[in-house]
Design an enzyme around this catalytic site. Structure first.
Site, PDB file in Angstrom:
ATOM      1  NE  ARG A 193      33.112  87.643 -27.879  1.00  0.00           N
ATOM      2  CZ  ARG A 193      32.797  87.873 -29.143  1.00  0.00           C
ATOM      3  NH1 ARG A 193      32.715  86.858 -30.001  1.00  0.00           N
ATOM      4  NH2 ARG A 193      32.578  89.106 -29.568  1.00  0.00           N
ATOM      5  CE1 TYR A 245      35.097  94.143 -18.689  1.00  0.00           C
ATOM      6  CE2 TYR A 245      33.851  92.139 -19.042  1.00  0.00           C
ATOM      7  CZ  TYR A 245      34.742  92.879 -18.288  1.00  0.00           C
ATOM      8  OH  TYR A 245      35.254  92.346 -17.139  1.00  0.00           O
ATOM      9  CD  GLU A 246      36.757  91.132 -24.107  1.00  0.00           C
ATOM     10  OE1 GLU A 246      36.753  90.943 -25.336  1.00  0.00           O
ATOM     11  OE2 GLU A 246      37.698  91.681 -23.509  1.00  0.00           O
ATOM     12  N   GLY A 247      31.800  91.864 -26.306  1.00  0.00           N
ATOM     13  CA  GLY A 247      30.623  91.506 -27.096  1.00  0.00           C
ATOM     14  C   GLY A 247      29.425  91.342 -26.184  1.00  0.00           C
TER      15      GLY A 247
END
Length: 534
Positions: free
Chosen positions: A247, A378-380
């Site tokens: 992140r 993406y990545e949360g």
């Protein structure tokens, strides 16, 4: 130059779908990737003992930003995360088998989390992992949105797959992490037979066309061979340890694409003639300053976090290391969401500076806008980052980490004022007042979320934006305090820093008053409308 050539190709999916005699999809950018791997970029944060450069996150961030300005579609970040996963939880045998090849970039890595029926709620994962007599596991299931899940850029792809063993408890506590290589690896390190996994399809996407985003199927012909990383039912914890690093990297990618778009818009504004160069027009100047000031704030906040991440992993003193970890835990969701949201906004502004030509593909600015749009997802998703910030980083410890952050920032600003840095007083004073608003809003959230967290969650996105905006002001105040020590004339580097910070204080920081209102008052209307009324 190689990375720019890669980024210019707007139709790599079509190229990727060219089929060779083996039946494998063929990537047009294999040579470009090989060049980057040979330069050592896959191992920048990997310790030297495992073949990496051991740059640390601060130095590695600089590399990631430079690559991200021209290439948002490289599998290098995922490969680095895969190598980190083995370092953190892999066995000695797994380290010996996979680590050197991942660190060198000879093999690439992926993260396989999302499934067709579940994304953020990983507790719903259905992919199965059946124990085998030889200690391996048979993996069966389908994963979607897998970046670089299939390609010909490397001779092997090491998939890291979240799956559930037969006796695993329900929910997220029953998830394990497995290594599932595309080609099995023999004892002597050579590649063996093809594993039972395949790419079902490639997604047609809005942007990042240079990255093959795959639907992956495991175990169609009896079961993929997988190897447990760490212990059963502890896969989610291992994955989230890697996600912290990922992140931060995604936040840097938001910064990188914003910088690239700004530089292109700036060059265009200087050469485009409309009653003289358009950079002389106030509205164009407003857009450029909006981009420039926020980019400088993003960069300062991001690399301050990278230093904290390095400290959390390297400082010997346990107390200082714990403080650094608490700081990075607080900053990571904000950086990922704030920087990637701004990446979209700034690339949109850059397109606007180009006017009608920005809407034409030939200029290339539209690609930055499209490529930037994936990063908030993406990545949360950024909404999840906001909920994480509120729920896990503020409410859980009753604001202790945020209070510590605010106290440290106030001390830094007080030191600046005490040193007589008067030429940057506008940003310093504004940042100090902004910290008061951040503290008051944090107190309100804690006081009003004890019985019901809904008001806090309704304002989570606004709170994250408020935090990022204030953090940017603090860092600009610190940067301009250093700048005032140098005399370089009215048009020099340090003078530009001071002017940029003053613009931020006048044009960006006032947004926090509206954000605070949205949090403290606006939560009532967020949930007021009945489902049927939409």
């Amino acid at each position: 130059d190689m990375a720019r050539d890669w980024a210019k190709n707007e139709s790599p999916v079509a190229e990727f779908r060219k089929v060779r005699a083996s039946g494998e999809p063929q990537a047009y950018n294999a040579d470009a990737y090989a060049t980057m791997a040979q330069m050592g970029w896959a191992g920048v944060i990997i310790p030297e003992e495992h073949g990496g450069s051991d740059f640390g996150f601060m130095s590695a961030g600089l590399v990631i930003e430079e690559l991200g300005k021209t290439l948002t579609a490289s599998p290098l970040i995922a490969t680095t995360i895969a190598a980190s996963a083995i370092i953190l939880g892999g066995s000695d045998e797994q380290k010996a088998t996979y680590l050197a090849k991942l660190t060198s970039g000879e093999w690439t890595g992926t993260m396989n989390l999302t499934e067709p029926h579940c994304g953020t709620d990983l507790g719903m994962i259905r992919t199965k992992a059946e124990p085998q007599a030889d200690g391996s596991y048979s993996i069966t299931g389908t994963k979607i949105f897998i970046s670089a899940g299939e390609h010909d850029m490397a001779e092997n792809i090491i998939h890291f797959v979240l799956a559930r063993t037969p006796d695993a408890p329900d929910g997220p506590k029953g998830i394990s992490l497995f290594i599932v290589p595309k080609f099995l690896v023999n004892e002597d390190g050579t590649l063996g037979e093809r594993n039972d996994l395949r790419c079902l399809s490639l997604e047609e996407k809005l942007g990042i066309h240079g990255s093959p985003t795959c639907v992956m199927s495991f175990g169609d012909d009896g079961g993929s061979v997988g190897y447990l990383v760490g212990k059963e039912n502890e896969g989610l914890a291992a994955m989230f340890t890697m996600m912290n690093n990922a992140r931060l990297n995604i936040g840097i990618s938001g910064l990188a694409i914003a910088e690239r778009a700004y530089q292109q818009a700036l060059a265009y504004a200087k050469e485009r003639q409309q009653f003289g160069p358009i950079i002389r027009h106030p509205d164009i100047r407003r857009m450029l300053m909006t981009m420039k000031s926020q980019i400088e704030a993003m960069r300062a906040v991001t690399y301050d976090a990278a230093l904290a991440l390095d400290a959390a992993k390297r400082i010997e003193d346990k107390s200082a290391r714990a403080d650094a970890q608490a700081r990075i835990d607080l900053l990571i969701p904000m950086i990922k969401a704030w920087c990637t949201d701004l990446g979209v906004e700034i690339s949109s502004l850059a397109l606007q500076v180009h006017g009608g030509t920005g809407f034409i593909e030939e200029t290339g600015i539209a690609q930055h806008y499209r490529d930037a749009r994936i990063a908030p997802i993406y990545e949360g998703t950024n909404g999840i980052q906001a909920l994480d910030l509120i729920g896990r980083k503020v409410l859980r410890d009753k604001g202790a980490a945020m209070t510590a952050y605010i106290g440290e920032a106030r001390s830094q600003l007080a030191e600046i004022a005490g040193n007589g840095a008067t030429r940057n007083a506008s940003i310093t004073d504004a940042a100090y007042d902004a910290l008061d608003q951040l503290e008051a809003t944090t107190t309100w959230l804690i006081e009003n979320a004890t019985a019901d967290p809904t008001p806090a969650f309704a304002g989570a996105n606004a709170y994250l934006r408020l935090f990022g905006t204030v953090a940017g002001a603090v860092m600009l105040a610190r940067a301009t305090a250093i700048a005032t020590d140098a005399e370089d004339g009215p048009d020099g580097f340090y003078a530009a820093k001071r002017t940029t910070a003053a613009f931020y204080a006048d044009h960006v920081l006032p947004q926090i008053s509206g954000l605070r209102h949205a949090i403290e008052k606006g939560h009532e209307t967020v949930m007021a409308l009945a489902d049927e009324a939409f």
